[in-house]
Design an enzyme around this catalytic site. Structure first.
Site, PDB file in Angstrom:
ATOM      1  N   CYS A  84       1.142  -0.928  -0.025  1.00 58.60           N
ATOM      2  CA  CYS A  84       0.312  -0.147   0.610  1.00 58.60           C
ATOM      3  C   CYS A  84       0.919   1.600  -0.371  1.00 58.60           C
ATOM      4  O   CYS A  84       1.613   1.618  -1.148  1.00 58.60           O
ATOM      5  CB  CYS A  84      -0.772  -0.015   1.210  1.00 58.60           C
ATOM      6  SG  CYS A  84      -2.418   0.517   0.819  1.00 58.60           S
ATOM      7  N   HIS A 171      -3.900  -5.270   0.743  1.00 55.81           N
ATOM      8  CA  HIS A 171      -3.104  -5.955   2.270  1.00 55.81           C
ATOM      9  C   HIS A 171      -3.332  -7.496   2.411  1.00 55.81           C
ATOM     10  O   HIS A 171      -3.922  -8.181   2.653  1.00 55.81           O
ATOM     11  CB  HIS A 171      -3.531  -4.923   3.675  1.00 55.81           C
ATOM     12  CG  HIS A 171      -3.948  -3.742   3.786  1.00 55.81           C
ATOM     13  ND1 HIS A 171      -2.811  -2.942   4.511  1.00 55.81           N
ATOM     14  CD2 HIS A 171      -4.474  -2.989   3.346  1.00 55.81           C
ATOM     15  CE1 HIS A 171      -2.761  -1.650   4.488  1.00 55.81           C
ATOM     16  NE2 HIS A 171      -2.841  -1.098   3.683  1.00 55.81           N
ATOM     17  N   GLU A 173      -1.388  -9.251   4.362  1.00 54.19           N
ATOM     18  CA  GLU A 173      -1.550  -9.622   5.615  1.00 54.19           C
ATOM     19  C   GLU A 173      -2.792  -9.466   6.726  1.00 54.19           C
ATOM     20  O   GLU A 173      -2.651 -10.288   7.768  1.00 54.19           O
ATOM     21  CB  GLU A 173      -0.362  -8.213   6.972  1.00 54.19           C
ATOM     22  CG  GLU A 173      -0.779  -6.937   6.823  1.00 54.19           C
ATOM     23  CD  GLU A 173      -1.046  -6.255   6.151  1.00 54.19           C
ATOM     24  OE1 GLU A 173      -0.729  -6.879   4.613  1.00 54.19           O
ATOM     25  OE2 GLU A 173      -1.473  -5.128   5.982  1.00 54.19           O
TER      26      GLU A 173
END
Ligand code: XMP
Length: 520
Positions: A84, A171, A173
């Site tokens: 990002c 993202h 994660e």
């Protein structure tokens, strides 16, 4: 740091999810460490670093105080992944154009691969990603190529081969990104060739060497709270040092859960504790709380008295130079701004934080924090490895002021007994139904009202117990757990049958926000 162990370094620019990146990578056996996004390369780079990740950020690259990585990050001959903001800041520094947006794209977004990349190995060509960004890439820097695009036409994966850089607009994660863990694993073990050398078992040896070096032959004091973290610190110290060196103190405020003091004492003795001081301070706490109903006042009384009792009891037992052990976790350090460019997001509210004893020891460099490199899940694994029972290792979080903030209204010994019994029946029912580990936190609350009921042929006024059960990742937000009605009905019957003072049981259906997890 673990010398000789391959490592991925994560530069933190303040994203809420930075430490999830570290967790995801460590879950797959590669050691990952978080440092401040703006830290100069020579502070953290060495021959063990196999790859670098630039995290997301609430900042825009156009902000005057936008955090920037040290430009030498791209010159270390190791791959760099930007997530990002990490992608945007790199593209911006390389002459690309970023479009500014006042509105954020937030939520699931489909992504389609348009080219091959080792980063996407094993993923299907279309997958759902999780986006949370305002700015986006408008024009790629020269030499960059697009690997995948989002359904909204935004560049989702971009490579800049000259810099060994690859960037993601989404993202990986967060669990909402399909196969996000695989993307991070592809980066760590595929693109960076980092070896899977990280495990709590391997770490234990390094940790023990570290503790021995710090403590030498001096005594160490640890205050046990009954929670997971301090119990695991105790187990680690007992495994590492001579038993005579380890002094464990547990202050029973009378506001603990049923059998908690007995269970913790027994578990620590089994692990070889010699100096275990169980301080019975129930009377002191209940006397100080008599007649107090204001929640804030209760918290202050409990916190202040805890410190007074702690100082007095410690000075009675330990003199001369000794170290103080603390159960600080990796996330606590990150959140208090130690490791990152991120200001404090949450400060643990625990009496120990403000304790003069802790402050004095810290100033003298006499604090040991054996769990400071570990995430909560890893602490649990370490506890299991060291032989702590599952009831302690998997225990739900419990607030420092204990039952003091779960007994609404006045805290008396009788009301403590009622709540302890109700809570124990609740927890046992959860364990019997195999639900305990699915729930982040479950507990009973004793309300400050009485309600009408019937007992035999007579009207009776009974106490009211509220049950709370929530799921959560970190306690910052919470969802109500959805029990089967049958479970609640049986539990309510069991509580009212076994505790004659209780006439009614209710279930709390409020999420956080707007409610908090605790009632006070
Ligand atoms: P709230 O009620 O703020 O709770 O939604 C969030 C999490 O923090 C715990 N909690 C505390 N922990 N001292 C603590 O050590 C406290 O004073 C305290 N108050 C709340 C709560 O149990 C939940 O896990």
């Amino acid at each position: 740091m673990n010398p000789g162990m391959d490592r991925i370094v994560i530069l933190d620019f303040g994203s809420q999810t930075t430490h999830l990146i570290g967790r995801r990578i460590r879950e797959r056996g590669v050691y990952a460490e978080i440092v401040s996004g703006t830290a100069p390369v020579d502070q953290w780079f060495d021959g063990d670093v196999r790859g670098i990740i630039l995290s997301g950020s609430p900042a825009s690259v156009y902000d005057s105080d936008a955090p920037r990585p040290d430009p030498r990050v791209y010159e270390q001959n190791v791959p760099v992944l930007g997530i990002c903001y990490g992608l945007q800041v790199t593209a911006h520094l390389q002459g690309g154009e970023i479009s500014r947006s006042e509105s954020r794209e937030y939520g699931p977004a489909p992504v389609e691969a348009v080219s091959n990349s080792p980063l996407l190995q094993g993923l299907s060509s279309r997958f759902v990603s999780w986006m949370s960004h305002g700015d986006a890439l408008k024009r790629l820097p020269s030499g960059a190529r697009e690997i995948a695009v989002s359904g909204h036409g935004v560049s989702a994966v971009v490579e800049i081969p000259e810099l060994s850089f690859v960037g993601l607009q989404f993202h990986p994660e967060v669990t909402h990104t399909e196969q996000g863990g695989l993307i991070l694993d592809n980066f760590a073990t595929g693109v960076c060739s980092a070896r899977r050398q990280w495990s709590v078992e391997n770490y234990l040896e390094t940790l023990q060497e570290d503790i021995l070096r710090r403590v030498e032959d001096r005594p160490v004091l640890l205050l046990i709270s009954g929670g997971v973290d301090s119990s695991v610190v105790a187990a680690t110290l007992l495994r590492t040092l001579k038993p005579e060196q380890v002094h464990l103190m547990y202050i029973d405020t009378g506001l603990m859960r049923k059998n908690e003091s007995v269970e913790i004492g027994a578990a620590l003795k089994r692990l070889g504790a010699r100096h275990l001081y169980l301080v019975d301070a129930e009377e002191r706490f209940l006397t100080a709380l008599a007649g107090v109903i204001d929640p804030e006042e209760k918290r202050h009384i409990i916190g202040d008295l805890f410190i007074t009792v702690q100082e007095k009891e410690v000075s009675r037992r330990l003199t001369g130079e000794y170290l103080l052990a603390q159960g600080t976790l990796y996330t606590d350090l990150i959140e208090s701004g130690h490791g990152t460019g991120n200001a404090a997001k949450r400060i643990k509210s625990h009496h120990n934080v403000a304790s003069p004893l802790v402050q004095a020891k810290r100033e003298a460099g006499l604090v040991v924090e054996p769990l400071a490199a570990l995430y909560k899940d890893e602490v649990r694994d370490l506890g299991r490895l060291l032989g702590l029972p599952e009831e302690i290792v998997g225990r739900h979080p419990f607030p420092g002021p204990g039952l003091g903030v779960r007994i609404l209204g006045e805290v008396t010994q009788e009301r403590c007994v009622i709540l302890r019994e109700a809570d124990a029946l609740y927890v046992q029912a959860l364990r019997d139904a195999g639900l305990y580990d699915e729930i982040w936190q479950a507990f009973a609350v004793l309300l400050p009202i009485r309600s009408v009921g019937v007992a035999g042929d007579r009207r009776a006024y009974g106490d009211v117990i509220a049950l709370r059960a929530i799921t959560s990742r970190d306690g910052m937000t919470a969802d109500v757990y959805g029990f089967q009605p049958e479970f609640l009905r049986n539990l309510a019957a069991s509580i009212t049958n076994r505790i004659p003072q209780v006439g009614r049981v209710v279930y709390d259906c409020s999420g956080k926000p707007p409610a908090t997890i605790e009632w006070e």
